[in-house]
Design an enzyme around this catalytic site. Structure first.
Site, mmCIF file in Angstrom:
data_model
loop_
_atom_site.group_PDB
_atom_site.id
_atom_site.type_symbol
_atom_site.label_atom_id
_atom_site.label_comp_id
_atom_site.label_asym_id
_atom_site.label_seq_id
_atom_site.Cartn_x
_atom_site.Cartn_y
_atom_site.Cartn_z
ATOM 1 C CG ASP A 198 -2.290 0.644 0.880
ATOM 2 O OD1 ASP A 198 -2.291 1.792 0.404
ATOM 3 O OD2 ASP A 198 -3.332 0.007 1.096
ATOM 4 C CG HIS A 269 -4.271 2.294 -2.135
ATOM 5 N ND1 HIS A 269 -4.255 3.158 -1.062
ATOM 6 C CD2 HIS A 269 -5.565 2.143 -2.474
ATOM 7 C CE1 HIS A 269 -5.500 3.525 -0.764
ATOM 8 N NE2 HIS A 269 -6.318 2.928 -1.621
ATOM 9 C CD GLU A 336 -9.850 4.099 -1.149
ATOM 10 O OE1 GLU A 336 -10.725 4.597 -0.424
ATOM 11 O OE2 GLU A 336 -8.745 3.749 -0.711
#
Ligand code: ACM
Length: 538
Positions: A198, A269, A336
């Site tokens: 991440d 990420h 995201e």
């Protein structure tokens, strides 16, 4: 009159024994007192564990280790019938013809024998988890353990029963990861989703690209307090798992019938990756850093540039990952990704034009399709967060529905397998109480909301509902800095999760679950698990 009295008396006895049924979590499909309910099976130093085949050794060892660890009683494991002849024996028996469901098992407790049977070693392993919960929660010296006479037949509702852990925001060592896997095993879960990469740290050694860990596994500080925070602690923080450690964890999990699904995040990420290899970003000359602050992803330039070089790099990473993990499923993230970075990158725009892609959602879809094709070529299947629906789902992808259920519903309607993990019900990093004792994500997720969650959305018809493969709890670790806090957030919500995923829907009963939790808490006391004690009084 006499017969009525006998009848009423009989009912009382039945009620009485029913009230004494052992507290098992998750609640088994069928459980009733044995033929002679007053009988009990005794485990003492002469008890042996008899296995019908050596493939049952991991289950026998798991039981023997548990009994030794918590009751200081060393049981012999044998596959020699003669050796078990004069002893009280726990008989673990494999019979492939017994059930078609390989996870199904029975446990039958008699005075001199405790029998457990299944058609696979995995079924026997679940029988062992149930036997563990039949053991007393208090210890005595010398240990003499009584198990009530009981008959159980049991099997899971869902094929996929998962729990996730984010080791990027905070890192947990191998010893704790093994403990975590044991916790999943006690609850009959069968998948551990290991969130290995991440923005805040890359946690798995990749031999071909060593900077992923030498640079990408370290950050130069972390924010203090709840996002946006009150400052930065300036403390260098990091860690990673070597491939040897990963192999050790995989073996440990396999002995507990837990598949590990590694997650390698893309295209977003990816700050840790970009800190190590900035050439794969949309602004290659930028000085990327491993992220030090949580939340708001589109403030960072954390999206990979979809060039051939980036795909080559990702394929090399995934090749090492797929060679390490036997899992048929590889999680590629997909969540995201802010579209602004691709929008303002000339290179991204050129790639879109060259491939006839009309917008950035199409580019996201192109990205995931291309990765899926590579993963499929190695005989594996991708899982992605529900954003992978954007611009069109890759042909064989499995969807993890986290932004509510709508992604899962859409995927099921398109005949794709779905894992339900909606944020409002399945994110165990959210606070269990309106006001928590410790720093915790600001959202609120009490035990009852978890328990009441039904993974199959009512809007799906019977055919579509078959695509709901199961569900999963997630633990994101922004505010989970140490193992004790993991346990505090996990327990007892893990108990509720296991009942959602294992027990028949019609057997769910929150009041009864709360009663059984009291026994479970005593077991956690014995095991020194740091469960959330506030539920003791609720
Ligand atoms: C997620 O919570 N971003 C999957």
């Amino acid at each position: 009159m006499k017969s009525l009295l006998t009848f009423v008396f009989g009912l009382l006895i039945i009620n009485n024994t029913e009230a004494q049924l052992p507290a098992i979590i998750p609640q088994p499909v069928q459980m009733r007192p044995g033929l002679f309910p007053q009988d009990k099976f005794t485990i003492d130093k002469n008890t042996v564990i008899l296995i019908s085949e050596t493939s049952l050794s991991p289950s026998a060892k798991f039981l023997a280790d548990y009994i030794f660890k918590y009751y200081n009683l060393k049981l012999k494991i044998t596959n020699d019938l003669e050796a078990a002849k004069n002893a009280h024996s726990i008989n673990l028996v494999l019979n492939q013809k017994l059930y078609t469901d390989i996870e199904k098992y029975f446990v039958s407790v008699l005075k001199n024998q405790l029998n457990a049977g299944a058609s696979s070693p995995q079924g026997i392993f679940y029988a062992v988890q149930t036997i563990i919960q039949l053991l007393p929660v208090e210890t005595t010296e010398p240990a003499q353990l009584y198990i009530p006479s009981i008959d159980i037949i049991d099997y899971p509702r869902f094929a996929y029963r998962g729990m996730h852990l984010d080791v990027s925001r905070h890192f947990f060592d191998v010893a704790f990861i093994k403990k975590y896997i044991d916790y999943l095993a006690y609850h009959k879960l069968n998948n551990f989703h290991w969130h290995l990469t991440d923005d805040h740290g890359w946690r798995i050694e990749i031999k071909k690209h060593p900077k992923l860990t030498s640079i990408g596994s370290w950050r130069n500080g972390s924010i203090i307090g709840l996002y946006p925070g009150t400052g930065n602690d300036g403390i260098r923080y990091g860690g990673f798992y070597t491939q040897e450690e990963v192999k050790e964890v995989i073996k440990y999990a396999a002995e507990r019938y837990i598949n590990i699904i590694p997650e390698i995040e893309m295209p977003a990420h990816s700050m840790a990756l970009l800190a190590a290899y900035p050439q794969f970003g949309t602004e290659p000359n930028k000085k990327y850093e491993v992220a030090q602050t949580w939340g708001i992803f589109n403030k960072f330039n954390n999206v990979l540039q979809p060039t051939d070089q980036t795909f080559k790099f990702l394929e090399e990473v995934l090749t090492e990952v797929m060679n390490l993990f036997p899992s048929k499923y590889i999680h590629i993230g997909g969540d995201e990704g802010s579209k602004i970075w691709w929008k303002q990158s000339t290179v991204s725009q050129q790639i879109m034009k060259a491939n006839g892609i009309k917008d950035e959602s199409g580019l996201q879809s192109y990205f995931i399709h291309r990765i899926e094709k590579f993963v499929n070529s190695k005989g594996k299947t991708i899982i992605g967060w529900d954003e992978i629906l954007d611009g069109g789902l890759a042909p064989n992808a499995i969807v993890m529905s986290w932004r509510g259920e709508k992604g899962g519903i859409a995927a099921a309607k398109q005949k794709h397998k779905v894992i339900m993990t909606p944020e409002d019900m399945m994110y165990f990093n959210h606070s269990q109480f309106v006001k928590d004792d410790s720093l915790t994500a600001a959202k609120y997720l009490p035990l009852k909301t978890v328990y009441d969650y039904e993974p199959v959305p009512a809007v799906l018809n019977t055919e579509e509902a078959k695509y709901i493969w199961g569900g999963q709890g997630n633990l994101w670790s922004e505010y989970i800095t140490n193992p004790a806090k993991v346990e505090y957030m996990l327990f007892p919500r893990l108990d509720a999760l296991s009942e959602i995923l294992w027990s028949p829907k019609e057997k769910k009963n929150y009041t009864d679950f709360q009663k059984r939790l009291k026994t479970q808490f005593k077991r956690y006391d014995l095991m020194k698990v740091n469960y959330s004690k506030r539920y003791l009084v609720n």
